[in-house]
Design a protein around this motif. Structure first.
Motif, PDB file in Angstrom:
ATOM      1  N   SER A   1      34.884  32.780   1.796  1.00 54.53           N
ATOM      2  CA  SER A   1      34.478  31.374   1.788  1.00 54.53           C
ATOM      3  C   SER A   1      35.525  30.538   2.517  1.00 54.53           C
ATOM      4  N   PRO A   2      35.212  29.269   2.832  1.00 54.55           N
ATOM      5  CA  PRO A   2      36.194  28.402   3.484  1.00 54.55           C
ATOM      6  C   PRO A   2      37.496  28.264   2.694  1.00 54.55           C
ATOM      7  N   ALA A   3      37.448  28.505   1.391  1.00 55.67           N
ATOM      8  CA  ALA A   3      38.666  28.408   0.589  1.00 55.67           C
ATOM      9  C   ALA A   3      39.685  29.464   0.976  1.00 55.67           C
ATOM     10  N   HIS A   4      39.242  30.531   1.653  1.00 56.26           N
ATOM     11  CA  HIS A   4      40.146  31.602   2.054  1.00 56.26           C
ATOM     12  C   HIS A   4      40.692  31.418   3.471  1.00 56.26           C
ATOM     13  N   ALA A   5      40.365  30.298   4.089  1.00 58.81           N
ATOM     14  CA  ALA A   5      40.813  30.081   5.475  1.00 58.81           C
ATOM     15  C   ALA A   5      42.328  30.144   5.578  1.00 58.81           C
ATOM     16  N   ASP A   6      42.788  30.699   6.688  1.00 63.03           N
ATOM     17  CA  ASP A   6      44.212  30.831   7.011  1.00 63.03           C
ATOM     18  C   ASP A   6      44.938  31.820   6.106  1.00 63.03           C
ATOM     19  N   SER A   7      44.187  32.705   5.457  1.00 63.00           N
ATOM     20  CA  SER A   7      44.834  33.724   4.618  1.00 63.00           C
ATOM     21  C   SER A   7      44.512  35.104   5.164  1.00 63.00           C
ATOM     22  N   HIS A   8      45.374  36.061   4.799  1.00 62.13           N
ATOM     23  CA  HIS A   8      45.172  37.438   5.229  1.00 62.13           C
ATOM     24  C   HIS A   8      44.151  38.115   4.306  1.00 62.13           C
ATOM     25  N   ALA A   9      43.298  38.967   4.863  1.00 65.88           N
ATOM     26  CA  ALA A   9      42.296  39.659   4.067  1.00 65.88           C
ATOM     27  C   ALA A   9      42.062  41.043   4.642  1.00 65.88           C
ATOM     28  N   ALA A  10      41.690  41.959   3.768  1.00 64.01           N
ATOM     29  CA  ALA A  10      41.269  43.304   4.168  1.00 64.01           C
ATOM     30  C   ALA A  10      39.876  43.526   3.610  1.00 64.01           C
ATOM     31  N   LEU A  11      38.916  43.813   4.474  1.00 65.88           N
ATOM     32  CA  LEU A  11      37.513  43.978   4.095  1.00 65.88           C
ATOM     33  C   LEU A  11      37.073  45.395   4.423  1.00 65.88           C
ATOM     34  N   CYS A  12      36.228  45.957   3.572  1.00 70.23           N
ATOM     35  CA  CYS A  12      35.683  47.296   3.791  1.00 70.23           C
ATOM     36  C   CYS A  12      34.169  47.239   3.748  1.00 70.23           C
ATOM     37  N   GLY A  13      33.520  48.087   4.537  1.00 77.55           N
ATOM     38  CA  GLY A  13      32.069  48.117   4.503  1.00 77.55           C
ATOM     39  C   GLY A  13      31.480  48.904   5.650  1.00 77.55           C
TER      40      GLY A  13
END
Length: 818
Positions: free
Chosen positions: A73-85
Motif C-alpha cells: 500500500s502507499p503506506a509502505h512507500a520508500d521502504s525496502h520489501a521482499a516479495l515472493c510469488g
C-alpha cells in the motif's frame, strides 16, 4: 554469493540470488559471474553433482518475504520489501525498462526494473543488464523472490482496479526459487469464454486453482466457514461437536458407500440374513448422532460435517459434500427458521458486505406468513427478532414464506426459482367451458405466459422445447402444449375438436354445451395478448413430489431462453413473491452502510472477500413450509431419507424422523390417511436451489416406532437397525429439531457460480461410460491388488457397471465366492 556456472541442464537452478538484502554489486564485469545475479562475492559452490536431489541439497534455504503482494500500500512507500510469488506477466516497456507482474494468494503487484544511467559503474550496469535479460527470458508461473524499494507510482500510471495500483516495487535483487516449463493452459486470469476443456482443467487441478476465478472461490469458501463458526459459537452459544464418518448402514434412502472390514459377521447377524462380512457405511448425514447428542443433553450443537452419497453426478451434486449441521433442544419451528436466517444474514454481511435485512425490507410479498408458523412464535426465545414478531412489533421473518401447496401451484416446484416471472395460473372450469371444454373431476389445467414469447422464441424452438421436456420425463404421461397467442393455434383453441391444442390434454372432453366466448375471455383471465407464448398442461388436483409438469417446463424454457440470449420477464407485481422489487436503488442501513442495486445486481463493496467492486445478482431467498409428511412411494421425488416399502405405497417426503404437525396427528392413527399429514419441515430456497432443510424431530419412541413399523412398513430387521435411536428416545429425550445448510451450494451462490464444482478444491466428475464419479487429478477410484481384496474377504463377481466387463463386489463365502 558467486556461483560457478553449472552444466546446461542445471542452469535454471543456478539462477538464484543470495539472501543478502544489501545493494552491493559484483566486483567483476565478467558476465559469467552474473549467472546467479548475486550481488556479493562468496566462496564458489563445488562442482555440480550427478544427482538432482544432491543438487537441490546444495541450494540455500529460500529466504522469507516481508510482505504479501496484495498487502502493498502507499503506506509502505520508500521502504525496502521482499516479495515472493508467481510470475504472471513480463513486458518490455522500453530499452531500459521492464515491467513484471507478480502474484500470490493475496493479489498482484507491479515490479519495475530499470537499467542504471550510463554514468554508472561498469559492474553495476553489467549486473542490471544481466538481470534484465534474465527477466525477459523467464516463463509464466516461475516462482520468484523480488526485493527492492517500494515507490509510489506516477499519477498517470496508477491502476484503480487493483488495491496495489498506486505502488510499485523497484527491483534490486531477484531470486528464482523454481522454474516452470510450458503449461497445458494459462493460469492467468482467462475470461470464462477462454476456459480450458473441463477434463484438462480437472487433470491439472493444481494449475486450475491458480486461476483467478477458481482461486477466489476458495478464498470465499474459507471466509464463509470462519464466519459461520464465529456466529454459531459466539452469537448463538452453540457447541461444535464432531460425529463419526464410519457408521452403521441404514435404510435412509440414498445409496451408501460401503466400507469392508476384516471382521467376520457374528452368528446372530448371519442368522438374520446379513451375510458373512461386516461393513461400515460412510455417513450420509450426522442425523442419528446429532439426535443422540440432544438426548445426551448438549442442547445446542453444530458441526461442519462431511457427508457421502453414492449418487450420479449433476452440477449441484458430488459424492462427498459438506454441510453446516445444526440441532437444538426445546425449540419450535420458528426458532429454527430464525436461527438459519441469522446465520445467512451474518455470513452475507461479514463475507460479501451485503446487508440482506435492508434489502429484504423492500420485498413486498403478497403472501402472508402461514398461520401454522405465526401461531407458534415464542416470545420467550432468546432471539430478539422472534420475540418482537410474537409481540406484533416486527415481521416474523426476514425472508418471504410460502407453503408447499402454494409454491407448487404458483411455480410448479417445491424449490421455486423466483428470479423471473412466468408464474403459473390455474384455468377455471368456467374459462375452459367458455372455450368449449369440460374438465374431469380430480384434475386441474394450468398455464403460464411468456410476454412477447411468440416473437422472441421461434416456432422451431418451441417444438424443440416440447421434445426436450418429453425426453426428460420419458414414459410419463405428461403433455405440455405451447400456444402462440394471436396465431393459428390460438384461433383453434376456440374450436373444440382434434384441431384444438387442448385436445392433447386427456383430462378435457368437448363440452356438451359450449359457452360463448363473450362470457369469459380466456385471454383476459390469463392476462395474455397477441405475440405472447402460452404454455398449458394438466395434473392431478393434489400436487405431490418436488415438481409438476408445468413447473419443469417453466424452468426448461427459462434455460433455453437464457441460451438464446432472450431476456426473462421479471417477477409479476402482485403475483410473484419478488414482484415489484426495484432493479435500481440504494439502501442505507441503520449503521450507515449503503448498499447499491444496479440492474438487479448488488454492487459489492471493497470489503467483500475476493470480490470487491464486482456485482452479484440479488439473492432470492424463500422459505417453503407445510410439506406433506409422506408421499406415494412410487414418486421419484421421494426424499433422500425416505425409507418405506414401495409395495406399501408410502414413503417419507424427507426422512422418517420428521415430526408431524400437531393438527395432523389424527392422520397417523389407525384408519387415517397418512398422505394427508403435514410435516414440521422447512426448506430454505435460494435462486431455485434448496440451500437448507430441516425439521422438528419426533422425540417420542412410541410415535417413531409407529411411523417405522405401521406407516412406512419397514421390514423388522430394518426397524431393528434403528433400535439405538428408539432406545435413546425412550430414555428422556427432550423435544428437538435441526437443519443442515449445504455449504457447497451456499458458496456457489455467493460466488456467482452455476454449479458447485468450481467451489470445491478437488471435485469429482461423472464418467457415464464407467458409471462412476472420478477424481481426475489423482486418478481415483482405482483398482487394488487381489491380495488386499482377499484380506477383506471380498471378490469381484459379475455385477456392477463400467470397466472392461460388468463387475461388482461381493462378500466372499467359505466356499470361495457366491
Amino acid at each position: 554469493m558467486r556461483v560457478r556456472p553449472l552444466g546446461a541442464s542445471a542452469l535454471p537452478l543456478s539462477r538464484h540470488l543470495a539472501t543478502s538484502t544489501t545493494t552491493t554489486t559484483p566486483s567483476s564485469t565478467d558476465l559469467t559471474n552474473f549467472t546467479n545475479l548475486a550481488p556479493a562475492p562468496s566462496p564458489a559452490l563445488p562442482p555440480a553433482p550427478a544427482s538432482a536431489l544432491a543438487l537441490l541439497a546444495l541450494l540455500p534455504p529460500s529466504p522469507s518475504r516481508t510482505l504479501l503482494c496484495g498487502h502493498v500500500s502507499p503506506a509502505h512507500a520508500d521502504s525496502h520489501a521482499a516479495l515472493c510469488g508467481w510470475l504472471t506477466h513480463v513486458r518490455r516497456a522500453s530499452a531500459s525498462t521492464v515491467f513484471v507482474t507478480l502474484r500470490d494468494i493475496s493479489g498482484i503487484v507491479q515490479i519495475v526494473h530499470t537499467l542504471p544511467p550510463p554514468d554508472s559503474s561498469d559492474s553495476d550496469r553489467a549486473y542490471h543488464v544481466a538481470l534484465r535479460e534474465l527477466l525477459l527470458g523467464l516463463t509464466q508461473d516461475t516462482i520468484l523472490r523480488c526485493s527492492g524499494t517500494l515507490n509510489l507510482r506516477p499519477v498517470s500510471s496508477k491502476n484503480p482496479q487493483h488495491s496495489t495500483g498506486a505502488v510499485e516495487l523497484h527491483l534490486a535483487h531477484l531470486e528464482v526459487l523454481n522454474t516452470c516449463p510450458s503449461l497445458p493452459f494459462s493460469t492467468f486470469d482467462p475470461t470464462p469464454s477462454s476456459d480450458p476443456p473441463d477434463d484438462l482443467r480437472l487433470r491439472h487441478r493444481h494449475l486450475d486453482l491458480r486461476r483467478t476465478r477458481v482461486h477466489r472461490n476458495l478464498l470465499v469458501r474459507s471466509a464463509i466457514l470462519q464466519s459461520a463458526r464465529t456466529h454459531l459459537s459466539r452469537r448463538e452459544q452453540m457447541l461444535e461437536i464432531e460425529t463419526p464418518i464410519l457408521v452403521r448402514s441404514s435404510p435412509e434412502g440414498a445409496r451408501e458407500f460401503l466400507v469392508p472390514t476384516r471382521a467376520r459377521a457374528r452368528s446372530t447377524e448371519q442368522a438374520q440374513g446379513q451375510g458373512q462380512g461386516q461393513f461400515y457405511a460412510l455417513a450420509q448425514s450426522p442425523q442419528q448422532y446429532k439426535q443422540a447428542l440432544m438426548g445426551a443433553g448438549f442442547d445446542r450443537y453444530f458441526q461442519v460435517a462431511r457427508c457421502f452419497r453414492d449418487e450420479d453426478g449433476r452440477k449441484d451434486r458430488q459424492p462427498e459434500f459438506t454441510q453446516i449441521d445444526l440441532e437444538l433442544s426445546f425449540c419450535t419451528q420458528p426458532t429454527l427458521l430464525h436461527l438459519l436466517e441469522g446465520l445467512i444474514l451474518h455470513v452475507y454481511r461479514d463475507v460479501l458486505g451485503i446487508p440482506l435485512a435492508a434489502l429484504y425490507a423492500l420485498v413486498d410479498s403478497p403472501y402472508p406468513v402461514p398461520s401454522s408458523l405465526s401461531r407458534s412464535l415464542d416470545p420467550t426465545t432468546t432471539t430478539t427478532t422472534t420475540a418482537a414478531a410474537a409481540a406484533g412489533k416486527a415481521p416474523p421473518f426476514i425472508f418471504p414464506v410460502l407453503t408447499y401447496a402454494h409454491a407448487m401451484a404458483l411455480y410448479g416446484s417445491d424449490k421455486p426459482d423466483t428470479r423471473f416471472g412466468m408464474e403459473i395460473h390455474r384455468l377455471s372450469n368456467e374459462s375452459l367451458r367458455a372455450a368449449g371444454w369440460d374438465l374431469r373431476e380430480g384434475w386441474v389445467v394450468e398455464a403460464f405466459v411468456v410476454p412477447s414469447g411468440a416473437r422472441e422464441v421461434g416456432r422451431k424452438d418451441t417444438k424443440a422445447w416440447e421434445r426436450e421436456l418429453a425426453e426428460q420425463r420419458a414414459g410419463a404421461a405428461e403433455v405440455v402444449v405451447g400456444v402462440r397467442v394471436g396465431e393459428k393455434e390460438w384461433e383453434a383453441w376456440w374450436k373444440p375438436g382434434a384441431e384444438s391444442p387442448l385436445a392433447r390434454l386427456e383430462c378435457l372432453t368437448p363440452a356438451a354445451k359450449a359457452g360463448s366466448t363473450r362470457d369469459l375471455k380466456l385471454s383476459d383471465a390469463l392476462k395474455c395478448a397477441p405475440g405472447d407464448l402460452l404454455a398449458v398442461s394438466y395434473r392431478p388436483a393434489r400436487a405431490t413430489g418436488g415438481s409438476t409438469t408445468l413447473g419443469r417446463a417453466r424452468l426448461l424454457l427459462a434455460t433455453r431462453m437464457r441460451r438464446m440470449g432472450v431476456p426473462l420477464p421479471p417477477p409479476t407485481p402482485g403475483v410473484g413473491v419478488f414482484g415489484g422489487f426495484p432493479r435500481d436503488c440504494e439502501v442505507e442501513t441503520r449503521d450507515g452502510v449503503t448498499v447499491r442495486v444496479k440492474d438487479g445486481s448488488v454492487v459489492l463493496p471493497d470489503t467483500a472477500v475476493g470480490r470487491g467492486g464486482r456485482t452479484l445478482p440479488v439473492p432470492h431467498f424463500l422459505w417453503v413450509v407445510e410439506f406433506p409428511l409422506f408421499m406415494p412411494a412410487e414418486d421419484e421425488d421421494a426424499g433422500a431419507g425416505a425409507g418405506g416399502d414401495a409395495s406399501h405405497g408410502i414413503a417419507s417426503t424427507h426422512h422418517p424422523f420428521t415430526a408431524p404437525h400437531p393438527s395432523s396427528l389424527h392422520h397417523l392413527a389407525p384408519g387415517g390417511d397418512p398422505l394427508q399429514a403435514t410435516a414440521l419441515h422447512h426448506d430454505l430456497v435460494l435462486n431455485g436451489t434448496e440451500l437448507a432443510g430441516g425439521s422438528v424431530r419426533i422425540h417420542h419412541a412410541a410415535l417413531q416406532e409407529h411411523v417405522l413399523r405401521s406407516i412406512l412398513a419397514l421390514p423388522p430387521q430394518q426397524v431393528e437397525s434403528f433400535r439405538h435411536l428408539l432406545t435413546m428416545l425412550a430414555q428422556g429425550c427432550p423435544p428437538h429439531g435441526g437443519a443442515a445448510v449445504g455449504l457447497d451450494r451456499l458458496v456457489a451462490e455467493m460466488c456467482g457460480e452455476e454449479g458447485i464444482r468450481d467451489v470445491v478444491a478437488f471435485p469429482k466428475v461423472w464418467s457415464g461410460k464407467e458409471g462412476v464419479m472420478r477424481d481426475l487429478s489423482v486418478g481415483c477410484p482405482a483398482g487394488v491388488e487381489e491380495a488386499r481384496l482377499e484380506e477383506y474377504g471380498v471378490k469381484w463377481v459379475g455385477r456392477g457397471v463400467g470397466g472392461d466387463k460388468e463387475n461388482g463386489l461381493e462378500g466372499e463365502s467359505e466356499s470361495g465366492g457366491v
